[in-house]
Design an enzyme around this catalytic site. Sequence first.
Site, PDB file in Angstrom:
ATOM      1  NE  ARG A 106      -1.180  10.006  -1.591  1.00  0.00           N
ATOM      2  CZ  ARG A 106      -0.594  10.107  -0.399  1.00  0.00           C
ATOM      3  NH1 ARG A 106       0.441   9.699  -0.261  1.00  0.00           N
ATOM      4  NH2 ARG A 106      -1.001  10.513   0.688  1.00  0.00           N
ATOM      5  NE  ARG A 152       3.287   6.517   1.759  1.00  0.00           N
ATOM      6  CZ  ARG A 152       2.624   7.393   2.307  1.00  0.00           C
ATOM      7  NH1 ARG A 152       1.242   7.205   2.609  1.00  0.00           N
ATOM      8  NH2 ARG A 152       2.855   8.798   1.955  1.00  0.00           N
TER       9      ARG A 152
END
Length: 551
Positions: free
Chosen positions: A282, A393
């Site tokens: 991400r 994450r």
Amino acid sequence: DHEFDAVVVGAGGAGLRAAFGLSEAGFNTACGTKLFPTRSHTVAAQGGINAALGNMEEDNWRWHFYDTVKGSDWLGDQDAIHYMTEQAPASVVELENYGMPFSTTEDGKIYQRAFGGQSLKFGKGGQAHRSCCVADRTGHSLLHTLYGRSLRYDTSYFVENFALDLLMENGECRGVIALCIEDGSIHRIRAKNTVIATGGYGRTYFSCTSAHTSTGDGTAMVTRAGLPCQDLEFIQFHPTGIYGAGCLITEGCRGEGGILINSQGERFMERYAPVAKDLASRDVVSRSMTLEIREGRSWGPEKDHVYLQLHHLPPEQLATRLPGISETAMIFAGVDVTKEPIPVLPTVHYNMGGIPTNYKGQVLKHVNGQDQVVPGLYACGEAACASVHGAIRLGANSLLDLVVFGRACALSIAESCSPGDKVPPIKANAGEESVMNLDKLRFADGSIRTSELRLSMQKSMQSHAAVFRVGSVLQEGCEKISQLYGELKHLKTFDRGMVWNTDLVETLELQNLMLCALQTIYGAEARKESRGAHAREDYKVRVDEYDYYXA
């Protein structure tokens, strides 16, 4: 005054799992929450929950372990990641046994989709399909399944009770003090064990995918109790939030074959990440999008967003695998996904940092360079930082984190205590500071409205500590946020009542947000390296010595 064996603060995925885990083990458990449990933010998770079940191809939890350590940019705690990935398949099977309606393959196994940063054979075997999902409403199903399960047990719910502070004595946690929003009464809930599961603090930013209730209440309560927080400067930006609204468009869209395009109609991720393309991790996708926007290859009158294209996918695939997205795009962007692309922009999504814990969920403090357990205090979910996520994450690891560490908190309390243990006494005036603060805010008669101050803070966090960060801008941000923190004294509240005083609750939430914002921006300024979600333009290199001592 109430007395319990254990109290859980927060009733999202992690809070519910901890609460009914404790009740199941025979503990007299209270669960306090400022929202009705199924209104918790877990409900908004879309993508899925990772587990190496191997339903789509051969898989192994060790490969999941490798991906998570690599994905955390080597900041994650490897013991905690080991525990989480090893427990993952059993946790998903447990959820299915509780009745969670997973999407299935044609032969009746749980369907698993591709997600960013997931690989086979330690990164050498190509893209893994590891994310178990319920169409694009996984969090919704998870939360309702856990809530339904928790009703079998005799847990006392304090719904619409806003936790104010921890009751600490001699460095031990003895419970919490809470405000009942419904009638304004103050409750001291004494307990031998306290579990904090209050979620993140995405609302410190202007554009974020979190609910308006993600205000970092637990993180701030721990700070006020004089305990440290960890890694708050790592804030995940999700690459695809709807432009203007901030609503999340799941990574599952790209897992199903969606692509990002710039104003030249080019699939630009091929340039930045030739192998993973649109499914790079991400932080990579967010930064690539930001660069495209900066260099002017972007859409819109202000040239400030890019497009996510789905209309090249067959309509029946959109209808079965991504029904919620089609609806969300229509409502918030006025876009028909079968015909046109969705305008998207990187948006604050998740807090990797939080309350430092070990893999058992016990809260830690730092004494003379050593970790020390805080007696009676546990944390799990997004509020905690066992650091399974490190600096960034992986998608679909957060729902896993909730279930695994919620359960871990219950198990470690059951190891060290037994139901009916004597609850240690507290001072007669314990919690009076919280009540004084409450009254001070209720009659606050300054010059600034809560909403004005909140907006200034969000705007300044958004402009000073976004995807790319620079020392000079961060220092300016530190000064600005410190100045805004000082202005909390000049707030004005309008509702003097005690019943459903939302003005008061929002002001309390603002106090919590400010503490989180302060620590975040000072942490970002102090971390002179680039790692994961924390990208410094003036220090582009990762400093591995940071791994070995507390920065």
